[in-house]
Design a protein around this motif. Structure first.
Motif, PDB file in Angstrom:
ATOM      1  N   ASP A   1      36.320  34.637 -14.681  1.00 60.58           N
ATOM      2  CA  ASP A   1      36.842  33.491 -14.336  1.00 60.58           C
ATOM      3  C   ASP A   1      36.752  33.311 -12.747  1.00 60.58           C
ATOM      4  OD1 ASP A   1      38.182  32.868 -16.662  1.00 60.58           O
ATOM      5  OD2 ASP A   1      39.817  34.262 -16.238  1.00 60.58           O
ATOM      6  N   GLY A   2      35.827  34.205 -11.886  1.00 61.16           N
ATOM      7  CA  GLY A   2      35.524  33.979 -10.739  1.00 61.16           C
ATOM      8  C   GLY A   2      36.417  34.420  -9.785  1.00 61.16           C
ATOM      9  N   GLY A   3      36.102  34.461  -8.564  1.00 61.73           N
ATOM     10  CA  GLY A   3      36.830  34.853  -7.172  1.00 61.73           C
ATOM     11  C   GLY A   3      35.976  35.086  -6.124  1.00 61.73           C
ATOM     12  N   ILE A   4      36.736  35.641  -5.134  1.00 60.11           N
ATOM     13  CA  ILE A   4      35.844  36.010  -3.687  1.00 60.11           C
ATOM     14  C   ILE A   4      36.384  37.365  -3.269  1.00 60.11           C
ATOM     15  CG2 ILE A   4      35.439  33.635  -3.179  1.00 60.11           C
ATOM     16  CD1 ILE A   4      37.674  33.433  -1.381  1.00 60.11           C
ATOM     17  N   ARG A   5      35.553  38.093  -2.676  1.00 62.99           N
ATOM     18  CA  ARG A   5      36.065  39.405  -1.980  1.00 62.99           C
ATOM     19  C   ARG A   5      35.760  39.527  -0.605  1.00 62.99           C
ATOM     20  NH1 ARG A   5      38.661  39.196  -5.864  1.00 62.99           N
ATOM     21  NH2 ARG A   5      39.015  40.787  -7.618  1.00 62.99           N
ATOM     22  N   PHE A   6      36.367  40.499   0.045  1.00 63.85           N
ATOM     23  CA  PHE A   6      36.028  40.742   1.479  1.00 63.85           C
ATOM     24  C   PHE A   6      36.018  41.972   1.551  1.00 63.85           C
ATOM     25  CE2 PHE A   6      36.908  41.541   5.808  1.00 63.85           C
ATOM     26  CZ  PHE A   6      36.055  40.712   6.580  1.00 63.85           C
TER      27      PHE A   6
ATOM     28  N   LYS B   1      41.043  40.564  -0.873  1.00 63.40           N
ATOM     29  CA  LYS B   1      40.763  39.247  -1.496  1.00 63.40           C
ATOM     30  C   LYS B   1      41.854  38.344  -0.569  1.00 63.40           C
ATOM     31  CE  LYS B   1      43.833  39.548  -5.326  1.00 63.40           C
ATOM     32  NZ  LYS B   1      44.063  39.183  -6.957  1.00 63.40           N
ATOM     33  N   PRO B   2      41.496  36.841  -0.859  1.00 66.92           N
ATOM     34  CA  PRO B   2      42.387  35.841  -0.267  1.00 66.92           C
ATOM     35  C   PRO B   2      43.291  35.604  -1.319  1.00 66.92           C
ATOM     36  CG  PRO B   2      40.489  34.932  -0.570  1.00 66.92           C
ATOM     37  CD  PRO B   2      40.202  36.530  -0.947  1.00 66.92           C
ATOM     38  N   LYS B   3      44.693  34.877  -0.816  1.00 67.24           N
ATOM     39  CA  LYS B   3      45.435  34.496  -1.876  1.00 67.24           C
ATOM     40  C   LYS B   3      44.723  33.243  -2.602  1.00 67.24           C
ATOM     41  CE  LYS B   3      49.216  36.027   1.042  1.00 67.24           C
ATOM     42  NZ  LYS B   3      50.512  35.706   2.058  1.00 67.24           N
ATOM     43  N   ASP B   4      43.996  32.472  -2.089  1.00 70.76           N
ATOM     44  CA  ASP B   4      43.485  31.323  -2.746  1.00 70.76           C
ATOM     45  C   ASP B   4      41.983  31.607  -2.948  1.00 70.76           C
ATOM     46  OD1 ASP B   4      42.289  29.022  -3.407  1.00 70.76           O
ATOM     47  OD2 ASP B   4      43.194  27.741  -1.738  1.00 70.76           O
ATOM     48  N   LYS B   5      41.543  31.829  -4.034  1.00 73.34           N
ATOM     49  CA  LYS B   5      40.144  32.169  -4.546  1.00 73.34           C
ATOM     50  C   LYS B   5      39.138  30.929  -4.127  1.00 73.34           C
ATOM     51  CE  LYS B   5      40.077  31.435  -9.441  1.00 73.34           C
ATOM     52  NZ  LYS B   5      39.833  31.988 -10.855  1.00 73.34           N
ATOM     53  N   THR B   6      39.465  29.754  -3.873  1.00 69.31           N
ATOM     54  CA  THR B   6      38.644  28.791  -3.385  1.00 69.31           C
ATOM     55  C   THR B   6      38.328  28.640  -2.034  1.00 69.31           C
ATOM     56  OG1 THR B   6      40.287  27.123  -3.014  1.00 69.31           O
ATOM     57  CG2 THR B   6      39.803  27.381  -5.211  1.00 69.31           C
TER      58      THR B   6
ATOM     59  N   LEU C   1      40.917  35.074   8.377  1.00 70.27           N
ATOM     60  CA  LEU C   1      42.023  35.602   7.672  1.00 70.27           C
ATOM     61  C   LEU C   1      42.196  37.179   7.768  1.00 70.27           C
ATOM     62  CD1 LEU C   1      41.518  33.325   4.336  1.00 70.27           C
ATOM     63  CD2 LEU C   1      43.187  33.101   6.129  1.00 70.27           C
ATOM     64  N   PHE C   2      40.871  37.786   7.666  1.00 75.08           N
ATOM     65  CA  PHE C   2      41.300  39.162   7.840  1.00 75.08           C
ATOM     66  C   PHE C   2      41.837  39.519   9.041  1.00 75.08           C
ATOM     67  CE2 PHE C   2      39.237  43.142   9.542  1.00 75.08           C
ATOM     68  CZ  PHE C   2      39.618  43.978   8.639  1.00 75.08           C
ATOM     69  N   SER C   3      41.316  39.050   9.936  1.00 76.18           N
ATOM     70  CA  SER C   3      42.115  39.277  11.600  1.00 76.18           C
ATOM     71  C   SER C   3      43.274  38.934  11.652  1.00 76.18           C
ATOM     72  CB  SER C   3      40.992  38.633  12.502  1.00 76.18           C
ATOM     73  OG  SER C   3      39.593  39.051  12.627  1.00 76.18           O
ATOM     74  N   ALA C   4      43.759  37.951  11.014  1.00 78.03           N
ATOM     75  CA  ALA C   4      45.284  37.474  10.863  1.00 78.03           C
ATOM     76  C   ALA C   4      46.047  38.339   9.957  1.00 78.03           C
ATOM     77  CB  ALA C   4      45.239  35.809  10.481  1.00 78.03           C
ATOM     78  N   GLY C   5      45.386  39.544   9.219  1.00 74.21           N
ATOM     79  CA  GLY C   5      45.961  40.166   8.261  1.00 74.21           C
ATOM     80  C   GLY C   5      46.555  39.277   7.070  1.00 74.21           C
ATOM     81  N   GLU C   6      45.871  38.300   6.660  1.00 72.43           N
ATOM     82  CA  GLU C   6      46.426  37.767   5.588  1.00 72.43           C
ATOM     83  C   GLU C   6      45.440  37.810   4.226  1.00 72.43           C
ATOM     84  OE1 GLU C   6      46.425  33.477   6.635  1.00 72.43           O
ATOM     85  OE2 GLU C   6      47.445  33.762   8.380  1.00 72.43           O
ATOM     86  N   LEU C   7      44.656  38.865   3.971  1.00 76.39           N
ATOM     87  CA  LEU C   7      43.894  39.202   2.969  1.00 76.39           C
ATOM     88  C   LEU C   7      44.744  40.330   2.125  1.00 76.39           C
ATOM     89  CD1 LEU C   7      40.221  39.353   3.839  1.00 76.39           C
ATOM     90  CD2 LEU C   7      41.595  37.367   3.078  1.00 76.39           C
ATOM     91  N   VAL C   8      44.666  40.296   1.039  1.00 78.56           N
ATOM     92  CA  VAL C   8      45.396  41.489  -0.064  1.00 78.56           C
ATOM     93  C   VAL C   8      44.479  42.425  -0.460  1.00 78.56           C
ATOM     94  CG1 VAL C   8      46.719  41.867  -2.023  1.00 78.56           C
ATOM     95  CG2 VAL C   8      46.702  39.734  -0.753  1.00 78.56           C
ATOM     96  N   LYS C   9      44.691  43.514  -0.159  1.00 72.60           N
ATOM     97  CA  LYS C   9      43.818  44.688  -0.680  1.00 72.60           C
ATOM     98  C   LYS C   9      43.870  44.713  -1.969  1.00 72.60           C
ATOM     99  CE  LYS C   9      42.994  49.621   0.382  1.00 72.60           C
ATOM    100  NZ  LYS C   9      43.203  50.811   0.978  1.00 72.60           N
ATOM    101  N   VAL C  10      42.579  44.998  -2.704  1.00 75.54           N
ATOM    102  CA  VAL C  10      42.515  45.193  -4.264  1.00 75.54           C
ATOM    103  C   VAL C  10      42.295  46.405  -4.339  1.00 75.54           C
ATOM    104  CG1 VAL C  10      41.163  44.462  -6.041  1.00 75.54           C
ATOM    105  CG2 VAL C  10      41.534  43.048  -4.397  1.00 75.54           C
ATOM    106  N   SER C  11      41.309  47.391  -3.724  1.00 76.24           N
ATOM    107  CA  SER C  11      40.919  48.770  -3.993  1.00 76.24           C
ATOM    108  C   SER C  11      40.146  49.323  -2.943  1.00 76.24           C
ATOM    109  CB  SER C  11      40.156  48.639  -5.285  1.00 76.24           C
ATOM    110  OG  SER C  11      39.028  48.040  -5.151  1.00 76.24           O
TER     111      SER C  11
END
Length: 256
Positions: free
Chosen positions: A191-196, A217-222, A231-241
């Motif tokens: 189903d797709g997505g993006i990662r940082f 990952k971001p909250k919005d995968k688009t 978003l990373f610098s602003a602390g707005e990404l969610v840790k996955v693993s």
């Protein structure tokens, strides 16, 4: 008519000042995406990038790849009730169970091959970015945690780009050290997505640089990939693993 010594001295001083300001105002030659990637690869493994045996552990499995100037073999070894060895090479994919090759259905063969290749690819970043199917572009520059980075956009040709050739990557390469400290990518599977990914725990083993990654990952995968550093610098990404390679061994290859 002869000029006075003072006039000659003054003329020389003016010429020197003009030359100094001319040099200061001359813009530095900008590096191309290819030159930046070349420097990053050299930083990661020097002159031995394509001629080595590297083995490591990842999530309970043992991996090993042998590269000899274009000839390669990528292995994944899984041990439970049996020993399963998946091998991806210039000759394609094959699976061995307890040392004996078995038939793999076509519907699964590519999935297994992609899984093996993906782990080896991420462990050896940025090696691999000079493959024929890789398209590189300098997308811009960025500031992350007080450091300056080149932002390299990467896409893949359909021919030679694998089943995931639609995936897109951004690599943030530090402008002074040419280390890949961050990367982001989009994918279509599941189903797709993006990662940082944020690199950490850098170490040098026999001239090869390895890192682990915080996978976010971001909250919005688009979200556009180029927005992820902000978003990373602003602390707005969610840790996955966490992506960690352990028990790394490097053998510089002279007789591969």
């Amino acid at each position: 008519m002869k000029k006075s010594t003072s006039n000659l001295f003054g003329s020389v001083v003016l010429i020197l000042i003009a030359l100094v300001f001319s040099c200061r105002n001359t813009p530095q030659q900008k590096l191309t995406a290819q030159e930046i990637v070349d420097k990053a690869i050299y930083k990661a493994c020097g002159d031995s990038c394509g001629k080595a045996v590297v083995s490591f552990s990842f999530r309970g499995n043992r991996y090993k790849h042998t590269r000899n100037e274009g000839i390669y073999e990528l292995d994944r070894i899984t041990e439970d009730s049996v020993v399963t060895r998946d091998i991806l090479s210039n000759n394609g994919f094959k699976r061995l169970i307890n040392g004996k090759e078995i038939m793999v259905p076509d519907s699964l063969r590519q999935n297994y091959a992609d899984a093996v290749n993906s782990v080896h690819y991420f462990v050896r970043i940025p090696y691999g970015l000079n493959a024929n199917a890789v398209n590189k572009k300098l997308a811009g520059e960025a500031q992350i945690n007080g450091k300056s980075y080149y932002e390299i956009s990467v896409t893949f040709d359909e021919k030679g780009g694998g089943t995931d050739f639609h995936d897109k990557f951004i690599y943030w390469i530090e402008k002074n050290e040419f280390t890949v400290d961050y990367l982001a990518y989009s994918f279509d599977v599941n189903d797709g997505g993006i990662r940082f990914r944020e690199a950490y725990n850098p170490r040098i083993i026999k001239g090869f640089r390895f890192v682990d990654y915080h996978n976010l990952k971001p909250k919005d995968k688009t979200t556009p990939l180029t927005d992820l550093d902000s978003l990373f610098s602003a602390g707005e990404l969610v840790k996955v693993s966490d992506i960690e390679a352990n028990n790394i061994e490097v053998e510089l290859c002279t007789t591969c």
